[in-house]
Scaffold this motif. Sequence first.
Motif, PDB file in Angstrom:
ATOM      1  N   THR A  35      37.194  39.428  31.239  1.00  7.30           N
ATOM      2  CA  THR A  35      37.586  38.025  31.437  1.00  7.30           C
ATOM      3  C   THR A  35      38.458  37.528  30.288  1.00  7.30           C
ATOM      4  N   ILE A  74      42.274  40.079  30.609  1.00  7.76           N
ATOM      5  CA  ILE A  74      43.283  39.777  31.635  1.00  7.76           C
ATOM      6  C   ILE A  74      44.059  38.499  31.331  1.00  7.76           C
ATOM      7  N   PRO A  75      43.397  37.360  31.005  1.00 11.51           N
ATOM      8  CA  PRO A  75      44.196  36.169  30.687  1.00 11.51           C
ATOM      9  C   PRO A  75      45.120  36.369  29.487  1.00 11.51           C
ATOM     10  N   LYS A 123      46.385  39.314  28.523  1.00 12.09           N
ATOM     11  CA  LYS A 123      47.364  40.346  28.874  1.00 12.09           C
ATOM     12  C   LYS A 123      48.372  39.817  29.894  1.00 12.09           C
ATOM     13  N   GLU A 124      47.898  38.954  30.802  1.00 13.83           N
ATOM     14  CA  GLU A 124      48.746  38.431  31.881  1.00 13.83           C
ATOM     15  C   GLU A 124      48.882  36.918  31.747  1.00 13.83           C
ATOM     16  N   SER A 165      49.146  32.843  35.742  1.00 14.21           N
ATOM     17  CA  SER A 165      47.823  32.414  36.208  1.00 14.21           C
ATOM     18  C   SER A 165      47.541  32.910  37.622  1.00 14.21           C
ATOM     19  N   THR A 170      48.494  35.817  38.956  1.00 18.83           N
ATOM     20  CA  THR A 170      48.067  37.218  38.865  1.00 18.83           C
ATOM     21  C   THR A 170      46.640  37.314  38.336  1.00 18.83           C
ATOM     22  N   THR A 171      46.331  36.481  37.350  1.00 18.90           N
ATOM     23  CA  THR A 171      44.976  36.475  36.781  1.00 18.90           C
ATOM     24  C   THR A 171      43.961  36.071  37.837  1.00 18.90           C
ATOM     25  N   THR A 172      44.293  35.036  38.622  1.00 20.36           N
ATOM     26  CA  THR A 172      43.388  34.580  39.685  1.00 20.36           C
ATOM     27  C   THR A 172      43.182  35.680  40.721  1.00 20.36           C
ATOM     28  N   PHE A 210      43.370  38.874  40.246  1.00 26.56           N
ATOM     29  CA  PHE A 210      42.533  39.918  39.645  1.00 26.56           C
ATOM     30  C   PHE A 210      41.052  39.557  39.770  1.00 26.56           C
ATOM     31  N   LEU A 240      46.916  46.572  38.309  1.00 20.91           N
ATOM     32  CA  LEU A 240      45.899  45.545  38.081  1.00 20.91           C
ATOM     33  C   LEU A 240      44.873  45.515  39.212  1.00 20.91           C
TER      34      LEU A 240
END
Length: 411
Positions: A243, A246-247, A249-250, A253, A255-257, A259, A312
């Motif tokens: 958690t 990912i935020p 690294k990416e 938002s 793409t993070t969502t 994931f 991802l």
Amino acid sequence: MSTAPASRARRALADHRVIAVVVAIQLAISLGYYAVMTHVVAHLHHDLGLLAGVVTVVLTVRVAVQNMLFLPAGVLTDTIGPARTGALACVLRAAAFALLGAAEGVGGLLVAVVVMAVGGALFHPAAQSVLAGTAPSHRSRGFSAYVIAGQVGAVAGPPLGLLLLAGGFGLLSAVTTGAWVAGAVLFLLLLHRPAPHPGGSTDRVRPNVRGFAAGVSAVFRDRGFLRFALIAAPSTLLTSQVTTVIPLKEADSGTTTLFFCAVALVTAAIQPWCGRRGDHPRLLRSGLLCAGAGYLVLLATPSDHRSRIAVLLAAAVLHGLAAGIMQSALFQAVARCAPSGRFGAYTGLLSFLSGAFSLAGGFVIAPLFNIGGWGMAAAMTVLGLLAVLSALALPAPEQRKASVLEATGRV
């Protein structure tokens, strides 16, 4: 001759009702919890004007206090019973979210998060102790449904919170408070459930200080389980650090969502399979290896957007498998090892060690994240190798000797 089948049928029906109540509790409180916690940082930082460092300290206090209280909370669950403990947990969490909505300064926020931490430390051993008290044939599937309900809350809670946030953070916290009050009422319905299956938890233990001390002593005397819990302790760090990864690294938002939604969906989807195989002693090793592979896959994230999304999603599948498998495997390991009436103490010790390892590991890995570039690659490599080492060192938890007798009904 027909008495035994009729008794088993009544017991199975009672178990199904107990599982349905616990799953309903989990769904209600998960929706409320994720609806608030997804948006609480923005509320504290933008609405109340707190500095980012202060927000971090406030939220870290909750995690630290909750981790420290897992063991005494688990023993308390065995002492006064999981239904009473669960109701108390929900009342405390309801009060915490009400305070969170009303707080305007750091003092009020610290009170709210400490009360929230106490409630959280009590809730998990209580809910899982109720499930552990069902028959083995229902226990795995009941826990799978419990995990699925939590994942539904994790996916549906944030957009629900966003919808309620249109009426202000006060409305959002009030609705969440109501969800936890509903959880307390549902727990009270379990006070009069039939006697738990042999080896499970019980609500019929009289509260006393001697019983509390005996619960702490019993779990620390079990050298086999203590060794197992220490080696399995990295499990929480491995499932929680993604958690942060990912935020950072990416930056996107969306793409993070994507994931985290994929992780939640895979965690929920794997549960029917875990429900049939969750008691296999080697299942936890598979979960640890999936977590390690997930971090190592993230090392190879390419710059091309389409390829990046594919990598991802592959990592999300691995982390979803890891989370789903490890939750089920750890629950079943405790159910196999804990003597009758001691499930809360055993799961409390495991949660305490896992939480302490996660907190300490987070402080160690955080400086690597701050470096960026090679530092983040080093952090993911460390996490991947830690998962592999834990999997290789993991012993099969020693099943309590009485279980053979319990299985044949001679206890």
